[in-house]
Design a protein around this motif. Structure first.
Motif, PDB file in Angstrom:
ATOM      1  N   CYS A  92      22.881 -17.734  24.667  1.00 29.91           N
ATOM      2  CA  CYS A  92      21.954 -17.002  25.528  1.00 29.91           C
ATOM      3  C   CYS A  92      20.879 -16.389  24.629  1.00 29.91           C
ATOM      4  N   ALA A  93      19.767 -16.020  25.225  1.00 29.68           N
ATOM      5  CA  ALA A  93      18.660 -15.451  24.461  1.00 29.68           C
ATOM      6  C   ALA A  93      19.073 -14.162  23.756  1.00 29.68           C
ATOM      7  N   GLU A  94      19.897 -13.352  24.410  1.00 30.29           N
ATOM      8  CA  GLU A  94      20.306 -12.087  23.807  1.00 30.29           C
ATOM      9  C   GLU A  94      21.115 -12.310  22.529  1.00 30.29           C
ATOM     10  N   LEU A 136      25.098 -19.922  31.871  1.00 26.20           N
ATOM     11  CA  LEU A 136      23.741 -20.417  31.639  1.00 26.20           C
ATOM     12  C   LEU A 136      23.503 -21.611  32.560  1.00 26.20           C
ATOM     13  N   THR A 139      18.167 -21.713  34.277  1.00 20.37           N
ATOM     14  CA  THR A 139      17.872 -20.478  33.548  1.00 20.37           C
ATOM     15  C   THR A 139      16.856 -20.686  32.424  1.00 20.37           C
ATOM     16  N   GLU A 140      16.067 -19.663  32.205  1.00 25.46           N
ATOM     17  CA  GLU A 140      15.159 -19.640  31.051  1.00 25.46           C
ATOM     18  C   GLU A 140      15.802 -18.872  29.899  1.00 25.46           C
ATOM     19  N   ASN A 141      17.043 -18.440  30.085  1.00 30.12           N
ATOM     20  CA  ASN A 141      17.764 -17.614  29.121  1.00 30.12           C
ATOM     21  C   ASN A 141      18.549 -18.431  28.092  1.00 30.12           C
ATOM     22  N   ARG A 180      14.081 -22.427  23.421  1.00 26.28           N
ATOM     23  CA  ARG A 180      14.428 -22.362  24.840  1.00 26.28           C
ATOM     24  C   ARG A 180      14.822 -23.748  25.322  1.00 26.28           C
TER      25      ARG A 180
END
Length: 97
Positions: free
Chosen positions: A40-42, A23, A27-29, A61
């Protein structure tokens, strides 16, 4: 207005503490809670539905630090996988044996 190194800035941790994905600071993740647990977003969406599994707070975020400030305020280089957490052992039982 000039900026300098400021105590108490976000660490910008380098990886998801669940799956380990990188990350980077741009990153926007990346998702964080108020204690800066980092996912992470996932993982945040899939496993935790946007709620931090460590403290129960919202995951949002992570802000992006402008590149011009990274030299004096670099991101953390300390990788962390929370393999001792009960949620980690539930998600990845074979990884903790």
């Amino acid at each position: 207005m000039p900026y300098r190194k400021v105590a108490g800035m976000l660490a910008l941790k380098p990886n998801c503490e669940c799956c380990g994905v990188n990350l980077p600071p741009e990153t926007e993740n990346a998702r964080i809670c108020t204690f800066e647990c980092t996912f992470c977003a996932e993982c945040s969406d899939t496993f935790f539905q946007g709620v931090c599994p460590n403290c129960g707070g919202d995951q949002v975020r992570r802000p992006i630090r402008p590149p011009s400030f990274l030299r004096d305020n670099p991101p953390s280089d300390k990788r962390f996988i929370n393999s001792n957490a009960s949620w980690y052992k539930t998600l990845f039982p074979d990884a903790t044996k």
